[in-house]
Design a protein around this motif. Structure first.
Motif, PDB file in Angstrom:
ATOM      1  N   GLY A 200       0.824  -1.211   0.000  1.00  0.00           N
ATOM      2  CA  GLY A 200       0.000   0.000   0.000  1.00  0.00           C
ATOM      3  C   GLY A 200       0.856   1.258   0.000  1.00  0.00           C
TER       4      GLY A 200
ATOM      5  N   ILE B 286       0.475   3.816  -3.032  1.00  0.00           N
ATOM      6  CA  ILE B 286       0.027   5.197  -2.763  1.00  0.00           C
ATOM      7  C   ILE B 286       0.981   6.179  -3.460  1.00  0.00           C
ATOM      8  CG2 ILE B 286      -0.102   6.964  -0.933  1.00  0.00           C
ATOM      9  CD1 ILE B 286      -1.282   4.676   0.872  1.00  0.00           C
TER      10      ILE B 286
ATOM     11  N   GLU C 251      -9.185   3.569   3.859  1.00  0.00           N
ATOM     12  CA  GLU C 251      -8.119   4.585   3.934  1.00  0.00           C
ATOM     13  C   GLU C 251      -7.478   4.886   2.590  1.00  0.00           C
ATOM     14  OE1 GLU C 251      -5.133   4.839   6.873  1.00  0.00           O
ATOM     15  OE2 GLU C 251      -6.314   3.815   8.399  1.00  0.00           O
ATOM     16  N   TRP C 252      -7.396   3.845   1.729  1.00  0.00           N
ATOM     17  CA  TRP C 252      -6.578   4.006   0.524  1.00  0.00           C
ATOM     18  C   TRP C 252      -7.380   4.277  -0.742  1.00  0.00           C
ATOM     19  CZ3 TRP C 252      -2.893  -0.728   1.754  1.00  0.00           C
ATOM     20  CH2 TRP C 252      -2.107  -0.391   2.868  1.00  0.00           C
TER      21      TRP C 252
ATOM     22  N   HIS D 198      -6.458   7.250  -2.676  1.00  0.00           N
ATOM     23  CA  HIS D 198      -5.123   7.208  -3.314  1.00  0.00           C
ATOM     24  C   HIS D 198      -5.114   6.322  -4.564  1.00  0.00           C
ATOM     25  CE1 HIS D 198      -3.439   9.298   0.107  1.00  0.00           C
ATOM     26  NE2 HIS D 198      -3.988   8.416   0.917  1.00  0.00           N
TER      27      HIS D 198
END
Ligand code: NAP
Length: 253
Positions: free
Chosen positions: A128, A132, A174-175, A178
């Motif tokens: 990740g 990102i 969360e990602w 991104h």
């Protein structure tokens, strides 16, 4: 439909085992350049040779998912051998200890949690962070239907896979901003070299009778879900848990 996969770069963990080697071949067959990551490097060379014979491109990197340094080194090695950042990760390494809960010792519990949950976390976090930085990526966590329902004598395995499914959702949340998608593939019982004998036994046949489709899966039954989650065809999918289990999860209580 999965044409976007052609030329992409992937890393598969536990890539010398039953499902991992299959996942690597399937991705390579779709034109993905694949790094096969695992502990038994010597088992990797024939796997790479087979992929190359079939017209694919692959390399081997050493990775023990119980060590953060080993995971980081493996990503470095994969990126240097594949010629760029890893865009797809199949987080597949896993072990199982089968023992009644009351008889499990500390080591039984810790070893399963350290590979199946902590190890998957180490791989997902490392992947990740790198994805990102490049604004794109797909992480496919190989969970299990035992992360959604329980069976006897695999308490650590079931808890770790349930944790991995929840981790999948937490990372997806969360990602997403991104451009990194995180999904889980939850296979039912799939026939591999390790369990073929069991499924031929009376106990194995009894288990098969409880699966609504009355059969266990073959590794190729996972191909569609794997390619879908890896590719841009699933661009709007993140935090999903895809069960591929012949209906086992909906078997009657
Ligand atoms: P497998 O043949 O035993 O393969 C597991 C792989 O994980 C092996 O290549 C093993 O490497 C690797 N591994 C174990 N510990 C490791 C570590 N510390 N670092 C790096 N690699 C490690 O089992 P499988 O059936 O293919 O299972 C693959 C995944 O699918 C697992 O996560 C499993 O839980 C999941 N799954 C399987 C089934 C099924 O019915 N087969 C069903 C649901 C989910 P070594 O060979 O070096 O030990």
């Amino acid at each position: 439909m999965f044409e976007d996969l052609r030329g992409k770069r992937a890393l598969v963990t536990g890539a010398f085992g039953g499902l991992g080697s299959h996942f690597a071949r399937v991705l390579a067959g779709a034109g993905v350049r694949v790094a096969l990551a695992g502990r038994r490097i010597e088992a990797g060379e024939p796997a790479v040779a087979q992929i190359e014979q079939e017209g694919g491109a692959a390399c081997v990197v050493s990775m023990d998912v119980t060590s953060t340094a080993s995971v980081t080194d493996a990503f470095e090695a994969a990126e240097s051998q594949l010629g760029g950042p890893v865009q797809i990760v199949v987080n597949n390494a896993g072990i199982a200890v089968t023992r009644p809960a009351a008889e499990c010792d500390e080591d039984d519990w810790q070893s399963v949690i350290d590979v199946n949950l902590n190890g998957a976390w180490r791989v997902a976090q490392t992947a990740g962070q790198r994805m990102i930085a490049h604004g794109q990526g797909s992480i496919i966590n190989i969970a299990s239907i035992l992360g959604l329902r329980v069976a006897q004598q695999v308490p650590a395995y079931a808890a770790a896979k349930a944790g991995l499914i929840h981790l999948t959702q937490a990372l997806a949340l969360e990602w997403a901003r991104h451009g990194v998608r995180v999904n889980a593939l939850a296979p039912g019982y799939i026939e591999t070299d390790l369990n073929r004998e069991f499924f031929a036994s009376e106990a194995g046949q009894a288990l098969i009778r409880r699966v609504p489709q009355r059969r266990i899966g073959q590794p190729e039954h996972l191909d569609g879900a794997l390619l879908l989650l890896a590719s841009d065809a699933a661009t709007f999918m993140t935090g999903a848990v895809l069960a591929v289990d012949g209906g086992h999860l909906v078997s009657s209580l």
